[in-house]
Design a protein around this motif. Structure first.
Motif, short mmCIF file in Angstrom:
data_model
loop_
_atom_site.label_atom_id
_atom_site.label_comp_id
_atom_site.label_asym_id
_atom_site.label_seq_id
_atom_site.Cartn_x
_atom_site.Cartn_y
_atom_site.Cartn_z
N MET A 121 -10.83 -2.16 -2.89
CA MET A 121 -11.09 -2.62 -1.53
C MET A 121 -12.53 -2.32 -1.11
O MET A 121 -13.19 -3.14 -0.49
N SER B 151 -7.32 -0.42 5.09
CA SER B 151 -8.39 -1.21 4.48
C SER B 151 -7.96 -2.66 4.28
O SER B 151 -8.73 -3.57 4.55
N GLN C 21 -4.51 4.86 4.40
CA GLN C 21 -5.89 4.44 4.18
C GLN C 21 -5.94 3.06 3.52
O GLN C 21 -6.71 2.19 3.91
N GLN C 22 -5.09 2.89 2.53
CA GLN C 22 -5.03 1.58 1.87
C GLN C 22 -4.58 0.50 2.83
O GLN C 22 -5.18 -0.58 2.91
N LYS D 25 -6.85 1.21 -6.05
CA LYS D 25 -6.63 0.24 -4.98
C LYS D 25 -7.70 0.36 -3.90
O LYS D 25 -8.30 -0.62 -3.48
N THR D 26 -7.93 1.61 -3.48
CA THR D 26 -8.94 1.84 -2.46
C THR D 26 -10.31 1.42 -2.96
O THR D 26 -11.11 0.81 -2.25
N SER E 123 0.82 -1.21 0.00
CA SER E 123 0.00 0.00 0.00
C SER E 123 0.85 1.26 0.00
O SER E 123 1.99 1.27 0.47
N ASP F 164 -8.09 6.47 -7.29
CA ASP F 164 -7.32 5.54 -6.47
C ASP F 164 -7.91 4.13 -6.60
O ASP F 164 -8.74 3.72 -5.82
#
Lengths: 373, 368
Positions: free
Chosen positions: B24, A291, A287-288, B20-21, A283, B18
């Motif tokens: 998720m 998560s 935040q990533q 990646k977020t 990450s 983003d």
């Protein structure tokens, strides 16, 4: 060695400087250990039952008082009709409906058999199953009492009986805390060590300080050790606090060897820290990292055998839970603390956790080199 | 208003930039519904047990055959001493041992009374109770089979109906539970972190000095998450209908309306957390450590709330997911309408107002 010492000093300072994180590390586990075991009790008792008695006979009254006296059931109320009782189920005020048809007593005596109706709210299948099983047992007992009243000769012609003498080992009073507290402690240690390490490394990435460290003559493994050791120590401390709390509050004293427990914890923390490291290599932002960590910890939580038994899961799910470090530690905690298991009992667990630790850390280090070069 | 939409657009772009977020955000609910819907069950089955048969005769073999036929156990049959049983318990190989004494058939035939011994590993009280119960009912069946030749008089026959979930699927209970859990955590954390992040990176100051109402800045941040959560909800519903074969018995519109209410409540909690914290790390630890476990516990889908001590029962009332879980169960599974869940709806609505007012009050226009 000197480099690592300086790095460690820096890391510890950074951890202790943060006034909002530190209390969370120490106070949260205590609070959670105090509250969670009280709440995480899925012993099934107090099943509420709505009764529809169309018969109003002495037998139906006796049956109902037998049910309420059994200790398993709470009377949610008498209802004039099935539909009225169903309303109680819809509002979650009753779990079970017992409907006694009119003519219950008369038919039982005259026709030698009579039905009663049981409807159960089966959204929670387990509760429904157990509730109907208990109720069935009570009805069966009630039935044989009536039979005894009516038919004397059975006394001279007894039916074969297989008696079950059951004994409960390791926890004779069936204390639920003994089961839950050690397991919850595992999750707490996992969450703190895992999240903290994951977030900490990502933070340096996000702020950019990792670039500065990368251009200094500090070696990669120095840096990683400098990051891991403080959280390893932290995990040990949190675990110790947790053990003290469970001793003082719940009276849980490990039956087995404490050194063995700490030995396993030491290896386990390596696996968890490897997990944190791996998360942070994948990450870019906190935040990533959070998560990803959250996603996995949730799975750890629910599939690691803490709340639901691993054996009951379907084959493929058992396979997943074998890859989860929590599964092994939850098991080992319960074994050593409650059953006094010894080293040779937990060797397979130890080997498994060692493998997980090596895999996670190796993977993390390989991935780490790639992303930061 | 035009400015506002520009801000909302900016926030959407932020989120979508983003991947990646984003992955998720969608991945978490999907994976969890699948894992938990299929894998989790409170039911106890496949438990390893051992039968120590000292009798080794026809009667004991009949009993063992009956036990072997049950899906609850994985049977190991060996001759073991008591020490070996203890060793097996300690290594976690077995959960229960059934000991049939040597004189089992003799006693049964001549005295009409025989005893078997059940030793359970009660370090897990639930499993121990359940397994002992299963064994007892199998033995009961065995007994009734022996006397089946004699027709019993005066029989009360219970006729059992399983409402809402006749196949006793675990998913019927877990899906509404996981829905409330996942939506709550994802919404709260994502908003909490996204605002704190602006504070931490210093961009919040820029927003605050702009000629734009500060509160609208915050609201525009929440909108993309509302949108994403509704998409998530749709995914979860599609999965549970087509993969887990759960019905949606009530009104779909009502389900969405109630979910929107719930999502808004969670978003406002996220806003509150972000107002109270100064770093992403603090916001995350707060949302995770402070919310994950309480939400899991007090939603009521894993642990019956009525078993808890009274103070905790009282506390569970302030956990929004608890009410949403009741609503989802009522609408989706029981097929009830608004008139049966107006109370829960009102409670969620009250919470929403409370958190919104609180977050507006705690919203600092000036940063320190």
């Amino acid at each position: 060695m000197r480099t690592i010492r300086f790095l460690l000093e820096k890391e510890f300072r950074q951890i202790f400087r943060n006034k909002s994180i530190l209390p969370m590390i120490f106070v949260m586990p205590i609070i959670q250990l105090l509250i969670l075991p009280l709440a995480a009790n899925y012993e099934i008792k107090n099943i509420s039952i709505a009764v529809v008695d169309h018969d109003h006979s002495s037998y139906s009254q006796k049956l109902i008082s037998k049910i309420t006296a059994s200790g398993y059931f709470k009377l949610a109320g008498y209802n004039a009709s099935y539909n009225q009782a169903l309303k109680q189920v819809e509002q979650d005020k009753a779990d079970l409906i017992l409907e006694i048809p009119s003519g219950f007593e008369k038919n039982l005596v005259r026709e030698d058999q009579q039905k009663v109706f049981i409807a159960s709210n089966a959204i929670n299948g387990i509760k429904a199953n157990l509730g109907t099983a208990y109720l069935g047992n009570i009805i069966r007992n009630f039935n044989s009492e009536i039979r005894m009243d009516w038919i004397q000769p059975t006394r001279f012609n007894p039916m074969p009986v297989v008696e079950i003498a059951s004994s409960n080992w390791y926890n004779p009073f069936m204390n639920y805390y003994f089961f839950m507290v050690p397991g919850i402690l595992v999750i707490l240690v996992t969450m703190i060590a895992g999240y903290m390490s994951a977030l900490n490394i990502v933070k340096e990435k996000e702020i950019g300080t990792i670039e500065q460290i990368n251009v200094t003559p500090i070696k990669k493994y120095h840096f990683i050790l400098g990051k891991l050791i403080p959280f390893w120590v932290l995990g040990m401390v949190v675990f110790t606090i947790g053990m003290l709390v469970s001793w003082l509050i719940y009276g849980i004293i490990p039956l087995g060897n404490i050194a063995l427990l700490y030995g396993f914890l030491a290896v386990y923390l390596l696996a968890v820290l490897g997990f944190g490291l791996l998360v942070s290599t994948y990450s870019e932002t906190q935040q990533q990292a959070m998560s990803i960590a959250f996603f996995f910890v949730m799975i750890f939580n629910l599939m690691g055998g803490l709340y639901t038994p691993v054996d009951s899961m379907p084959e493929w799910a058992r396979f997943i839970s074998k890859a989860i470090p929590v599964t092994y530690f939850v098991d080992v905690m319960r074994m050593i603390v409650l059953k006094g298991s010894e080293f040779h009992n937990i060797t397979t667990h130890l080997v498994a956790i060692l493998i997980i630790a090596v895999v996670l850390n190796t993977w993390a280090i390989i991935n780490y080199r790639k992303t930061s070069s | 208003m035009k400015q506002f939409f520009t801000f909302v657009r900016k926030e959407f772009l932020h989120v979508f930039r983003d991947p990646k977020t984003l992955l998720m955000l969608f991945g978490i609910p999907v994976a969890q519904i699948l894992l938990f819907g299929f894998a989790l069950t409170n039911e106890i089955k496949n438990s390893k047990i051992v039968i120590v048969d000292y009798a080794k005769d026809v009667a004991s073999q009949q009993l063992i055959e009956k036990i072997r036929g049950s899906a609850y156990f994985e049977l190991q049959e060996t001759l073991m001493s008591h020490e070996q049983i203890e060793e097996s318990f300690r290594s976690g190989h077995i959960k229960l041992a059934l000991v049939i004494p040597a004189n089992f058939s003799d006693d049964l035939a001549h005295l009409n009374h025989a005893q078997i011994q059940v030793l359970a590993d009660a370090s897990d009280p639930n499993t121990a109770t359940a397994l002992t119960n299963y064994i007892s009912s199998i033995v009961n069946d065995y007994q009734s089979a022996m006397i089946a030749t004699r027709q019993l008089p005066l029989r009360i026959i219970p006729e059992i109906r399983m409402l809402y979930n006749p196949q006793l699927k675990g998913a019927t209970n877990f899906v509404p539970g996981v829905m409330s859990l996942v939506m709550m955590l994802v919404c709260v954390m994502m908003t909490a972190v996204s605002i704190v992040r602006e504070k931490e990176l210093g961009t919040m100051e820029i927003l605050l000095v702009s000629p734009f109402q500060p509160i609208l800045v915050v609201i525009s941040k929440a909108i993309p998450y509302l949108f994403l959560s509704l998409v998530n909800l749709t995914t979860i519903l599609l999965l549970s209908v087509f993969l887990l074969e759960l019905p949606i018995n009530g009104s779909l519109f009502l389900l969405y309306a109630e979910s929107t209410l719930f999502i808004l409540t969670c978003l406002s909690i996220g806003l509150l957390i972000s107002n109270l914290t100064n770093s992403q790390q603090a916001a995350m630890m707060f949302s995770l450590m402070g919310m994950l476990l309480p939400t899991l516990l007090f939603t009521g889908f894993m642990f019956p709330i009525e078993n808890m001590p009274v103070p905790l029962q009282v506390f569970s009332n302030i956990v929004p997911s608890r009410w949403y879980y009741i609503i989802v169960k009522s609408v989706m599974i029981k097929g009830l309408g608004l008139e049966q869940i107006w109370k829960e709806t009102l409670i969620l609505f009250g919470m929403l107002l409370f958190f919104i007012v609180l977050s507006i009050k705690s919203f600092k226009v000036r940063l320190t």
